[in-house]
Write a protein that holds these residues in place. Sequence first.
Motif, mmCIF file in Angstrom:
data_model
loop_
_atom_site.group_PDB
_atom_site.id
_atom_site.type_symbol
_atom_site.label_atom_id
_atom_site.label_comp_id
_atom_site.label_asym_id
_atom_site.label_seq_id
_atom_site.Cartn_x
_atom_site.Cartn_y
_atom_site.Cartn_z
ATOM 1 N N VAL A 86 0.848 -1.197 0.000
ATOM 2 C CA VAL A 86 0.000 0.000 0.000
ATOM 3 C C VAL A 86 0.882 1.244 0.000
ATOM 4 C CG1 VAL A 86 -1.658 1.335 1.373
ATOM 5 C CG2 VAL A 86 -1.994 -1.123 1.061
ATOM 6 N N GLU A 87 1.937 1.212 0.819
ATOM 7 C CA GLU A 87 2.850 2.356 0.870
ATOM 8 C C GLU A 87 3.566 2.588 -0.457
ATOM 9 O OE1 GLU A 87 4.093 2.199 5.591
ATOM 10 O OE2 GLU A 87 5.351 1.171 4.128
ATOM 11 N N TRP A 88 3.932 1.516 -1.151
ATOM 12 C CA TRP A 88 4.615 1.628 -2.442
ATOM 13 C C TRP A 88 3.636 1.833 -3.593
ATOM 14 C CZ3 TRP A 88 9.583 2.517 -3.114
ATOM 15 C CH2 TRP A 88 10.470 2.191 -2.088
ATOM 16 N N LYS A 89 2.337 1.905 -3.255
ATOM 17 C CA LYS A 89 1.263 2.124 -4.248
ATOM 18 C C LYS A 89 1.146 0.959 -5.236
ATOM 19 C CE LYS A 89 0.795 6.524 -2.828
ATOM 20 N NZ LYS A 89 1.190 6.525 -1.452
ATOM 21 N N PHE A 90 1.513 -0.254 -4.786
ATOM 22 C CA PHE A 90 1.321 -1.450 -5.613
ATOM 23 C C PHE A 90 -0.155 -1.808 -5.687
ATOM 24 C CE2 PHE A 90 5.788 -3.045 -4.347
ATOM 25 C CZ PHE A 90 6.371 -2.276 -5.345
ATOM 26 N N VAL A 120 -3.480 10.021 10.052
ATOM 27 C CA VAL A 120 -2.243 9.392 9.612
ATOM 28 C C VAL A 120 -2.625 8.400 8.533
ATOM 29 C CG1 VAL A 120 -0.233 8.060 10.294
ATOM 30 C CG2 VAL A 120 -1.240 9.676 11.901
ATOM 31 N N ARG A 121 -2.192 8.673 7.330
ATOM 32 C CA ARG A 121 -2.572 7.845 6.187
ATOM 33 C C ARG A 121 -1.711 6.592 6.110
ATOM 34 N NH1 ARG A 121 -4.867 10.726 1.452
ATOM 35 N NH2 ARG A 121 -3.524 9.285 0.327
ATOM 36 N N CYS A 122 -2.345 5.506 5.712
ATOM 37 C CA CYS A 122 -1.648 4.222 5.600
ATOM 38 C C CYS A 122 -0.802 4.134 4.325
ATOM 39 C CB CYS A 122 -2.660 3.076 5.601
ATOM 40 S SG CYS A 122 -3.576 2.943 7.134
ATOM 41 N N ASP A 123 -1.085 4.979 3.358
ATOM 42 C CA ASP A 123 -0.369 4.900 2.091
ATOM 43 C C ASP A 123 0.755 5.925 1.979
ATOM 44 O OD1 ASP A 123 -2.085 7.041 1.932
ATOM 45 O OD2 ASP A 123 -2.852 6.554 -0.053
ATOM 46 N N GLU A 124 1.062 6.615 3.063
ATOM 47 C CA GLU A 124 2.171 7.566 3.077
ATOM 48 C C GLU A 124 3.179 7.134 4.136
ATOM 49 O OE1 GLU A 124 0.586 11.455 3.711
ATOM 50 O OE2 GLU A 124 -0.397 11.491 1.746
ATOM 51 N N VAL A 125 4.413 6.955 3.708
ATOM 52 C CA VAL A 125 5.476 6.524 4.623
ATOM 53 C C VAL A 125 5.952 7.739 5.410
ATOM 54 C CG1 VAL A 125 7.776 5.522 4.775
ATOM 55 C CG2 VAL A 125 6.166 4.694 3.055
ATOM 56 N N LEU A 134 8.685 1.247 8.240
ATOM 57 C CA LEU A 134 8.485 0.418 9.426
ATOM 58 C C LEU A 134 7.672 -0.836 9.091
ATOM 59 C CD1 LEU A 134 7.918 3.208 12.086
ATOM 60 C CD2 LEU A 134 9.925 1.770 11.773
ATOM 61 N N ALA A 135 6.752 -0.738 8.134
ATOM 62 C CA ALA A 135 6.011 -1.935 7.705
ATOM 63 C C ALA A 135 6.971 -2.955 7.082
ATOM 64 C CB ALA A 135 4.912 -1.558 6.709
ATOM 65 N N GLY A 136 7.943 -2.480 6.324
ATOM 66 C CA GLY A 136 8.947 -3.376 5.746
ATOM 67 C C GLY A 136 9.791 -4.044 6.811
ATOM 68 N N TYR A 137 10.177 -3.272 7.831
ATOM 69 C CA TYR A 137 10.939 -3.868 8.927
ATOM 70 C C TYR A 137 10.097 -4.857 9.717
ATOM 71 C CZ TYR A 137 14.973 -1.064 7.945
ATOM 72 O OH TYR A 137 16.070 -0.533 7.325
ATOM 73 N N ASN A 138 8.801 -4.586 9.819
ATOM 74 C CA ASN A 138 7.904 -5.541 10.471
ATOM 75 C C ASN A 138 7.937 -6.876 9.733
ATOM 76 O OD1 ASN A 138 5.675 -6.664 12.029
ATOM 77 N ND2 ASN A 138 4.442 -6.228 10.235
ATOM 78 N N VAL A 139 7.962 -6.836 8.416
ATOM 79 C CA VAL A 139 8.030 -8.070 7.624
ATOM 80 C C VAL A 139 9.308 -8.838 7.963
ATOM 81 C CG1 VAL A 139 8.237 -9.009 5.289
ATOM 82 C CG2 VAL A 139 6.579 -7.191 5.755
ATOM 83 N N LEU A 140 10.436 -8.143 7.973
ATOM 84 C CA LEU A 140 11.713 -8.815 8.252
ATOM 85 C C LEU A 140 11.761 -9.378 9.673
ATOM 86 C CD1 LEU A 140 14.194 -6.322 6.535
ATOM 87 C CD2 LEU A 140 13.291 -8.482 5.638
ATOM 88 N N ILE A 141 11.290 -8.602 10.640
ATOM 89 C CA ILE A 141 11.300 -9.061 12.033
ATOM 90 C C ILE A 141 10.371 -10.257 12.208
ATOM 91 C CG2 ILE A 141 10.671 -8.408 14.401
ATOM 92 C CD1 ILE A 141 11.584 -5.510 13.578
ATOM 93 N N SER A 142 9.202 -10.195 11.588
ATOM 94 C CA SER A 142 8.257 -11.312 11.692
ATOM 95 C C SER A 142 8.792 -12.555 10.996
ATOM 96 C CB SER A 142 6.899 -10.904 11.120
ATOM 97 O OG SER A 142 6.324 -9.884 11.914
ATOM 98 N N LEU A 143 9.487 -12.384 9.870
ATOM 99 C CA LEU A 143 10.128 -13.533 9.202
ATOM 100 C C LEU A 143 11.174 -14.161 10.120
ATOM 101 C CD1 LEU A 143 10.612 -12.408 5.490
ATOM 102 C CD2 LEU A 143 9.361 -14.421 6.293
#
Length: 159
Positions: A86-90, A120-125, A134-143
């Motif tokens: 969502v942040e990267w507008k995919f 606070v918009r979900c599509d703006e970093v 931080l959403a990307g880091y959440n992915v790495l930490i959760s992995l």
Amino acid sequence: MASLAIMAIAAATLAGAWFFQLVLEILPCPMCLEQRYAYYFEVPFAALVAIAAARGAPRGVVLAGLAILALAALSNVAFGTYHAGVEWKFWQGPTDCSGPVINLGNAADLLAKLDTVKVVRCDEVQWRFLGLSLAGYNVLISLLMAAIAAWGFTRTAKR
């Protein structure tokens, strides 16, 4: 050991999230707050699994606990990936926290609303480091936590 590592990582991640929010004043969007739910679950549940393992609980109970920890982490990987997309507008995010604001109410209340509400918009970093939000880091930490749970599961299963 695996559940203790997961508990420590989840607790440190929550502490970091609260630091960003309360000290650095980087406010979380609704999706960011929802990603914390997995961590709120994993900290006490990982502690319970560690206590169960230390007290000699049946192997099946410990394996089930580790599997649940892995599933919680993997579900957060999926949600974090969705949020990062969502942040990267995919793809489009939920309409309540991304996209244009349509209903502003009547003109008399508009200024009062603007003074009291911080959307606070979900599509703006709001913050990136090394190209990741931080959403990307959440992915790495959760992995990482899912991998630790899987390692603990296979090690416990071999005993």
